[in-house]
Design a protein around this motif. Structure first.
Motif, PDB file in Angstrom:
ATOM      1  N   VAL A 193      62.365  38.180   3.755  1.00 29.80           N
ATOM      2  CA  VAL A 193      61.221  37.296   3.471  1.00 29.80           C
ATOM      3  C   VAL A 193      61.087  36.263   4.586  1.00 29.80           C
ATOM      4  N   ALA A 239      59.876  37.855   7.703  1.00 29.19           N
ATOM      5  CA  ALA A 239      58.436  38.095   7.627  1.00 29.19           C
ATOM      6  C   ALA A 239      57.654  36.791   7.833  1.00 29.19           C
ATOM      7  N   LEU A 240      58.160  35.687   7.261  1.00 21.08           N
ATOM      8  CA  LEU A 240      57.474  34.398   7.432  1.00 21.08           C
ATOM      9  C   LEU A 240      57.514  33.940   8.897  1.00 21.08           C
ATOM     10  N   TRP A 289      53.983  33.430  10.613  1.00 19.10           N
ATOM     11  CA  TRP A 289      53.639  32.081  11.082  1.00 19.10           C
ATOM     12  C   TRP A 289      53.791  31.947  12.598  1.00 19.10           C
ATOM     13  N   LEU A 302      61.931  40.223 -12.297  1.00 16.77           N
ATOM     14  CA  LEU A 302      61.101  41.010 -11.377  1.00 16.77           C
ATOM     15  C   LEU A 302      61.886  42.237 -10.927  1.00 16.77           C
ATOM     16  N   PHE A 303      63.192  42.051 -10.776  1.00 15.95           N
ATOM     17  CA  PHE A 303      64.069  43.157 -10.381  1.00 15.95           C
ATOM     18  C   PHE A 303      65.427  42.957 -11.045  1.00 15.95           C
ATOM     19  N   LEU A 337      61.724  33.654  -5.946  1.00 20.79           N
ATOM     20  CA  LEU A 337      61.982  35.106  -5.972  1.00 20.79           C
ATOM     21  C   LEU A 337      63.378  35.400  -6.519  1.00 20.79           C
ATOM     22  N   PHE A 360      51.656  32.635   3.811  1.00 22.13           N
ATOM     23  CA  PHE A 360      52.806  32.453   2.920  1.00 22.13           C
ATOM     24  C   PHE A 360      52.585  33.234   1.621  1.00 22.13           C
ATOM     25  N   VAL A 385      52.958  36.990   2.211  1.00 23.27           N
ATOM     26  CA  VAL A 385      54.361  37.432   2.356  1.00 23.27           C
ATOM     27  C   VAL A 385      55.066  37.429   0.998  1.00 23.27           C
ATOM     28  N   MET A 386      54.860  36.373   0.214  1.00 20.00           N
ATOM     29  CA  MET A 386      55.540  36.284  -1.090  1.00 20.00           C
ATOM     30  C   MET A 386      55.027  37.374  -2.032  1.00 20.00           C
ATOM     31  N   ALA A 427      56.587  40.625  -1.020  1.00 15.49           N
ATOM     32  CA  ALA A 427      57.998  40.685  -1.424  1.00 15.49           C
ATOM     33  C   ALA A 427      58.111  40.946  -2.923  1.00 15.49           C
ATOM     34  N   ALA A 428      57.293  40.248  -3.713  1.00 15.36           N
ATOM     35  CA  ALA A 428      57.325  40.442  -5.169  1.00 15.36           C
ATOM     36  C   ALA A 428      56.900  41.870  -5.526  1.00 15.36           C
ATOM     37  N   LEU A 463      59.765  44.274  -4.784  1.00 11.01           N
ATOM     38  CA  LEU A 463      60.826  44.133  -5.799  1.00 11.01           C
ATOM     39  C   LEU A 463      60.410  44.789  -7.117  1.00 11.01           C
TER      40      LEU A 463
END
Lengths: 305, 181
Positions: A3, A6-7, A11, A55-56, A300, B11, B14-15, B18-19, B22
């Motif tokens: 994550v 990726a950010l 960015w 979520l997982f 997350l 942002f 990306v989140m 990711a969610a 998952l």
């Protein structure tokens, strides 16, 4: 870890200072959040949470069987093995070297040349830090690093000095002194302690390596930015020291070859960044980005059990 | 401030990605095995009981042909949750010899993925203790004959599927009924 990666890309973060701060987020997350969730959110361990909120849930992979074991348990076991291998691969060799070599009379007798002392003092003055002591160690490999938190030292070996020409030596010394100015040797101890505490977590081992890369990037950037050495000379020194401190390509075990290849790719990327990339612009909204990355990752992880 | 919008948009992107990854990884095992999303598997009875927060009733009488501990415990998400305790034969053999299914927090029969429906050969009404129960003689796709015995008791629905003598099944059911009372 992914994550934040990726950010950083989304960015387009180039500022080494902020890259390092953002890289610390996935390293700190398992160390801080896991015990915090355990204390403040005990319901995360319940069947209700795993069934209707998560979520997982890793245990759900146990529905798939691999022989007598569930796929989730097996993946967890393999991940722990991988984490331990990554940790031991970095932590064991220096420890074994230290235990094997013992007191080093021969190296202690090998005094650093006056020109090197003068070089260290000159760079230290430009960086406004007290000049660190220079310690020579006996090793058949080129050694070139800074260590010590309160009384930093520049540690090197004759093989390290012989590998570099005057320009490269100038840039390499400057690079190590930038590490000293930022207190990076202390980071080294903190990182190894964090890795030892989470030796079973391959994501944290990987995150720690990424932090080390960012620390190196910041030092590279510091050398060029302060005009302490040429980018070409530093890039050339980095490649030479890497080549001479690693066994020849194709030798060693399969794991050694893979590790060498991975690091070689990293070194090549670092060299390219030094010689071709323009100085990074200062990052706007740095603290906001850091807060978003931290909050997003915490959210997350809360929903992953 | 103009730079803030793309920063936040990236942002969120990306989140969300990711969610999404998952959530997809979480649903994959259920998709592959044909079970319900949210199903859980446990290795021990203690682990399952601690997780569902309720006692799982197992028959105190067992024929010698069954092994202990259970080979696998699965829990289907609720409400009500349904647990299936799978017990293998002592001397090997194909599949499990006994499955003890029970709903928790409400009477509901087990979902088909937990206890697959089989071709019914016969059905009879019997008593388990003083409770009316349904006994069915079933044929597995492999040609094996098994028996299902189901009854409701104290807000739970019990189903015992057994590949063995009907008398042994009735004894186990009576022991279960006594233990659950």
């Amino acid at each position: 870890m992914l994550v934040v990666e990726a950010l950083l890309r989304a960015w387009r973060v180039g500022d080494p200072k902020w890259r390092l701060r953002l890289r610390l987020v996935p390293l700190a997350a398992p160390l801080l959040l896991v015990p915090l969730f355990f204390l403040l959110a005990p319901w995360r361990a319940s069947a209700w949470f795993a069934t209707s909120r998560a979520l997982f849930a890793g245990e759900r992979w146990n529905l798939l069987r691999v022989g007598p074991a569930g796929a989730g348990d097996l993946a967890l076991l393999l991940a722990a093995g991988l984490g331990a291998a990554l940790f031991l691969r970095d932590a064991l060799p220096p420890l074994i070297d230290r235990l094997r070599e013992g007191p080093d009379d021969e190296a202690a007798a090998w005094l650093p040349p006056a020109a090197l002392q003068e070089l260290v003092e000159r760079h230290a003055r430009r960086l406004s830090i007290p000049p660190p002591a220079v310690r020579v160690v006996r090793s058949r490999w080129p050694v070139f690093f800074a260590e010590g938190r309160r009384q930093p030292e520049l540690v090197l070996s004759p093989a390290g000095l012989e590998a570099l020409d005057a320009r490269e030596l100038d840039a390499a010394v400057a690079h190590e002194l930038v590490h000293v100015r930022h207190g990076d040797p202390a980071w080294g101890y903190a990182l190894i302690a964090a890795r030892a505490a989470n030796f079973f977590n391959p994501a944290l081992q990987w995150a720690a390596r990424a932090v080390v890369d960012e620390i190196e990037r910041r030092a590279d950037h510091g050398v060029v930015e302060a005009g302490l050495g040429g980018a070409d000379a530093l890039a050339s020194a980095i490649v030479k020291l890497f080549d001479r401190s690693h066994p020849a390509p194709g030798s060693g075990t399969a794991l050694d070859r893979v590790a060498r290849r991975v690091r070689q790719v990293g070194i090549e990327r670092r060299r390219e960044r030094l010689v071709s990339v323009l100085p990074a612009a200062p990052l706007a909204f740095g603290w906001l980005r850091l807060a978003l990355a931290s909050g997003g990752l915490a959210a997350l992880l809360y929903f992953v059990v | 401030m103009r730079d803030l919008a793309p920063l936040l948009a990236r942002f969120v992107l990306v989140m969300a990605a990711a969610a999404g990854v998952l959530a997809a990884a979480d649903r994959l095992p259920a998709l592959v095995t044909g079970t319900t999303h949210g199903a859980r598997v446990y290795r021990t009875l203690e682990e399952a009981q601690a997780s569902v927060g309720a006692r799982l009733v197992v028959p105190s009488y067992y024929p010698d042909s069954l092994s202990w501990p259970p080979a696998r415990i699965e829990v289907a998400p609720g409400p009500p949750m349904v647990a299936a305790i799978r017990i293998a034969a002592r001397h090997g053999g194909a599949g499990e010899a006994l499955v003890v299914c029970q709903s928790i927090g409400g009477a509901a029969p087990p979902p088909p993925w937990l206890l697959p429906p089989l071709q019914q050969l016969e059905e009879a009404r019997v008593l388990v203790g003083r409770r009316p129960a349904r006994l069915a003689r079933l044929l597995t796709p492999g040609g094996r004959v098994v028996h299902d015995l189901s009854w409701a008791q104290g807000g739970r629905w019990f189903t015992l599927r057994y590949a063995g003598e009907v008398e042994d099944l009735l004894r186990m059911a009576r022991a279960t009924e006594r233990d659950a009372s």
